[in-house]
Design a protein around this motif. Structure first.
Motif, PDB file in Angstrom:
ATOM      1  N   HIS A  21       0.888  -1.273  -0.106  1.00  0.00           N
ATOM      2  CA  HIS A  21      -0.198  -0.006   0.212  1.00  0.00           C
ATOM      3  C   HIS A  21       0.821   1.587   0.012  1.00  0.00           C
ATOM      4  O   HIS A  21       1.924   1.223   0.356  1.00  0.00           O
ATOM      5  N   GLN A  22       0.501   2.397  -0.361  1.00  0.00           N
ATOM      6  CA  GLN A  22       1.041   3.443  -1.058  1.00  0.00           C
ATOM      7  C   GLN A  22       0.721   4.513   0.881  1.00  0.00           C
ATOM      8  O   GLN A  22       0.286   4.598   1.127  1.00  0.00           O
ATOM      9  N   PRO A  23       2.170   4.335   1.086  1.00  0.00           N
ATOM     10  CA  PRO A  23       2.445   5.316   2.171  1.00  0.00           C
ATOM     11  C   PRO A  23       1.114   6.640   2.309  1.00  0.00           C
ATOM     12  O   PRO A  23       1.187   6.671   1.318  1.00  0.00           O
ATOM     13  N   PRO A  24       0.910   6.724   3.971  1.00  0.00           N
ATOM     14  CA  PRO A  24       0.044   8.090   4.184  1.00  0.00           C
ATOM     15  C   PRO A  24       0.360   9.015   4.164  1.00  0.00           C
ATOM     16  O   PRO A  24       1.987   9.177   4.160  1.00  0.00           O
ATOM     17  N   MET A  25      -0.482   9.496   3.722  1.00  0.00           N
ATOM     18  CA  MET A  25       0.336  11.403   3.621  1.00  0.00           C
ATOM     19  C   MET A  25       1.031  11.875   5.260  1.00  0.00           C
ATOM     20  O   MET A  25       1.983  12.888   4.595  1.00  0.00           O
ATOM     21  N   LYS A  26       0.651  11.264   6.130  1.00  0.00           N
ATOM     22  CA  LYS A  26       1.828  11.352   7.265  1.00  0.00           C
ATOM     23  C   LYS A  26       2.804  11.203   7.567  1.00  0.00           C
ATOM     24  O   LYS A  26       3.469  12.328   7.691  1.00  0.00           O
ATOM     25  N   TYR A  27       3.382   9.899   6.350  1.00  0.00           N
ATOM     26  CA  TYR A  27       4.297   9.302   6.250  1.00  0.00           C
ATOM     27  C   TYR A  27       5.281  10.524   5.899  1.00  0.00           C
ATOM     28  O   TYR A  27       6.367  10.591   6.264  1.00  0.00           O
ATOM     29  N   TYR A  28       4.516  11.274   4.981  1.00  0.00           N
ATOM     30  CA  TYR A  28       5.728  11.543   3.925  1.00  0.00           C
ATOM     31  C   TYR A  28       5.836  13.240   4.499  1.00  0.00           C
ATOM     32  O   TYR A  28       7.186  14.057   4.391  1.00  0.00           O
ATOM     33  N   SER A  29       4.545  13.259   5.868  1.00  0.00           N
ATOM     34  CA  SER A  29       5.425  14.908   5.774  1.00  0.00           C
ATOM     35  C   SER A  29       6.532  14.005   7.143  1.00  0.00           C
ATOM     36  O   SER A  29       7.312  15.663   7.061  1.00  0.00           O
ATOM     37  N   ALA A  30       6.283  13.638   8.009  1.00  0.00           N
ATOM     38  CA  ALA A  30       7.272  13.432   8.813  1.00  0.00           C
ATOM     39  C   ALA A  30       8.353  12.938   8.063  1.00  0.00           C
ATOM     40  O   ALA A  30       9.444  13.694   8.865  1.00  0.00           O
ATOM     41  N   LEU A  31       8.792  12.114   6.962  1.00  0.00           N
ATOM     42  CA  LEU A  31       9.884  12.049   6.174  1.00  0.00           C
ATOM     43  C   LEU A  31      10.727  13.693   5.986  1.00  0.00           C
ATOM     44  O   LEU A  31      11.899  13.780   6.246  1.00  0.00           O
ATOM     45  N   LEU A  32       9.459  14.354   5.538  1.00  0.00           N
ATOM     46  CA  LEU A  32      10.488  15.643   4.902  1.00  0.00           C
ATOM     47  C   LEU A  32      10.832  16.659   6.026  1.00  0.00           C
ATOM     48  O   LEU A  32      11.858  17.211   5.955  1.00  0.00           O
ATOM     49  N   ARG A  33       9.985  16.129   7.313  1.00  0.00           N
ATOM     50  CA  ARG A  33      10.268  17.448   8.189  1.00  0.00           C
ATOM     51  C   ARG A  33      12.173  16.523   8.862  1.00  0.00           C
ATOM     52  O   ARG A  33      12.154  17.413   9.350  1.00  0.00           O
ATOM     53  N   GLN A  34      12.402  15.554   9.120  1.00  0.00           N
ATOM     54  CA  GLN A  34      13.495  14.415   9.833  1.00  0.00           C
ATOM     55  C   GLN A  34      14.582  15.243   8.879  1.00  0.00           C
ATOM     56  O   GLN A  34      15.448  14.536   9.457  1.00  0.00           O
ATOM     57  N   LEU A  35      14.153  15.135   7.271  1.00  0.00           N
ATOM     58  CA  LEU A  35      15.300  15.080   6.654  1.00  0.00           C
ATOM     59  C   LEU A  35      15.982  16.305   6.717  1.00  0.00           C
ATOM     60  O   LEU A  35      17.066  16.646   6.376  1.00  0.00           O
ATOM     61  N   GLU A  36      14.731  17.780   7.040  1.00  0.00           N
ATOM     62  CA  GLU A  36      15.604  18.605   7.283  1.00  0.00           C
ATOM     63  C   GLU A  36      16.217  18.699   8.274  1.00  0.00           C
ATOM     64  O   GLU A  36      17.736  19.311   8.582  1.00  0.00           O
ATOM     65  N   ILE A  37      16.642  17.412   9.851  1.00  0.00           N
ATOM     66  CA  ILE A  37      17.266  17.415  11.235  1.00  0.00           C
ATOM     67  C   ILE A  37      18.853  17.192  10.469  1.00  0.00           C
ATOM     68  O   ILE A  37      19.698  17.635  10.680  1.00  0.00           O
ATOM     69  N   LEU A  38      18.137  15.852   9.418  1.00  0.00           N
ATOM     70  CA  LEU A  38      19.227  15.039   8.684  1.00  0.00           C
ATOM     71  C   LEU A  38      20.000  15.892   7.765  1.00  0.00           C
ATOM     72  O   LEU A  38      21.421  16.356   8.254  1.00  0.00           O
ATOM     73  N   GLN A  39      19.697  16.895   7.100  1.00  0.00           N
ATOM     74  CA  GLN A  39      20.695  18.169   5.842  1.00  0.00           C
ATOM     75  C   GLN A  39      21.580  19.056   7.289  1.00  0.00           C
ATOM     76  O   GLN A  39      22.410  19.607   6.713  1.00  0.00           O
ATOM     77  N   SER A  40      20.650  18.881   8.581  1.00  0.00           N
ATOM     78  CA  SER A  40      21.668  20.009   9.611  1.00  0.00           C
ATOM     79  C   SER A  40      22.556  19.418  10.475  1.00  0.00           C
ATOM     80  O   SER A  40      23.498  20.647  11.316  1.00  0.00           O
ATOM     81  N   MET A  41      22.552  18.722   9.997  1.00  0.00           N
ATOM     82  CA  MET A  41      23.919  17.244  10.880  1.00  0.00           C
ATOM     83  C   MET A  41      25.312  17.764  10.175  1.00  0.00           C
ATOM     84  O   MET A  41      24.855  17.539   8.915  1.00  0.00           O
ATOM     85  N   PRO A  42      26.004  18.792  10.619  1.00  0.00           N
ATOM     86  CA  PRO A  42      27.156  18.440  10.222  1.00  0.00           C
ATOM     87  C   PRO A  42      28.347  17.023   9.400  1.00  0.00           C
ATOM     88  O   PRO A  42      29.260  17.045   8.257  1.00  0.00           O
ATOM     89  N   GLU A  43      27.729  16.167  10.142  1.00  0.00           N
ATOM     90  CA  GLU A  43      28.805  14.531   9.751  1.00  0.00           C
ATOM     91  C   GLU A  43      27.814  13.925   8.268  1.00  0.00           C
ATOM     92  O   GLU A  43      28.496  13.504   8.175  1.00  0.00           O
ATOM     93  N   VAL A  44      26.925  14.570   7.995  1.00  0.00           N
ATOM     94  CA  VAL A  44      25.981  14.047   7.795  1.00  0.00           C
ATOM     95  C   VAL A  44      26.534  14.510   5.719  1.00  0.00           C
ATOM     96  O   VAL A  44      26.349  15.994   5.385  1.00  0.00           O
ATOM     97  N   SER A  45      27.385  13.467   4.920  1.00  0.00           N
ATOM     98  CA  SER A  45      27.796  13.777   3.666  1.00  0.00           C
ATOM     99  C   SER A  45      26.619  13.787   2.438  1.00  0.00           C
ATOM    100  O   SER A  45      26.659  15.176   1.298  1.00  0.00           O
ATOM    101  N   ASP A  46      25.733  13.042   2.383  1.00  0.00           N
ATOM    102  CA  ASP A  46      25.397  12.449   0.940  1.00  0.00           C
ATOM    103  C   ASP A  46      23.689  12.110   2.138  1.00  0.00           C
ATOM    104  O   ASP A  46      23.668  11.322   2.895  1.00  0.00           O
TER     105      ASP A  46
END
Length: 240
Positions: A21-46
């Motif tokens: 089943h396709q993930p619900p919209m709440k999944y994508y909303s949570a994913l995008l917000r958590q990606l913002e946190i990952l992008q701000s972590m200095p050790e993450v390169s990709d």
């Protein structure tokens, strides 16, 4: 501040079961917000999100962003990547010398998008959502194994490694080292917890009386080839 990292997407062909089943919209909303946190972590390169094009019924349905790969650097500048299936449950794939377990065993791995805070402003570790928490715990494990990685890298760069093929996976703590011409080799397995201590295993392969004599002779330990002579062959291995 740190430059903003781009989140890449890749696409592959796979065949998923018909009950996917396709993930619900709440999944994508949570994913995008958590990606913002990952992008701000200095050790993450990709950060790479994978989407699979599956067609169990031939309709070329696109199942978006259900897998992630995160690459970061440890204190020694080595690159490490962890992978995870994100839907419907989180399934981790890591390249480490020991099993990877999250510090907080209360974290929900199923329907994770419905648990905890998903705000990008989260700064307290205990309140961080799942994906950034995985990254934080992954970095802590990398810190734990810095000495092990240094020892393995030192072996790989200074000795003739027969197995495994280089560059080796980080989970590989065993090396088979060529000792000298003639087929003699040594297998060594380091202790991940005490990499500079006594190895877990040391085994010599292809070592015969002839090869021991040859090694001892090169080291200047044998005056002649009489078999009655005492051969200090252990000293000939010292340089290895």
């Amino acid at each position: 501040g740190n430059p903003k990292k781009r989140v890449r997407t890749t696409q592959s062909i796979s065949t998923l079961s018909s009950n996917f089943h396709q993930p619900p919209m709440k999944y994508y909303s949570a994913l995008l917000r958590q990606l913002e946190i990952l992008q701000s972590m200095p050790e993450v390169s990709d950060i790479t999100l994978h989407k699979s094009v599956s067609s169990p019924s031939g309709d070329n349905t696109t199942d978006d962003l259900t897998r992630i790969s995160v690459t970061s650097s440890d204190k020694g500048g080595r690159s490490h990547t962890w992978h995870a299936e994100l839907y419907p449950n989180v399934i981790m794939t890591v390249d480490l010398p020991a099993e990877f377990v999250l510090e907080d065993n209360q974290i929900k791995m199923d329907k994770w998008w419905e648990h905890g805070s998903n705000h990008a402003t989260t700064s307290v570790k205990s309140a961080r959502p799942l994906i950034p928490r995985i990254q934080t715990d992954f970095l802590q494990v990398l810190d734990k194994y810095q000495l092990l990685f240094e020892e393995l890298d030192d072996l790989d760069s200074h000795l003739w490694i027969l197995e495994p093929s280089l560059p080796a996976r980080r989970c590989s703590i065993e090396r088979r080292i060529a000792l000298w011409e003639g087929g003699a080799s040594m297998v060594i397995v380091l202790d991940p917890e005490r990499p500079r201590g006594v190895p877990v295993l040391v085994r010599f392969m292809g070592v015969t009386l002839a090869t021991m004599k040859a090694a001892a002779s090169v080291a200047g330990k044998v005056a002649n080839s009489n078999e009655k002579d005492v051969i200090d062959w252990r000293a000939s291995f010292a340089r290895f």
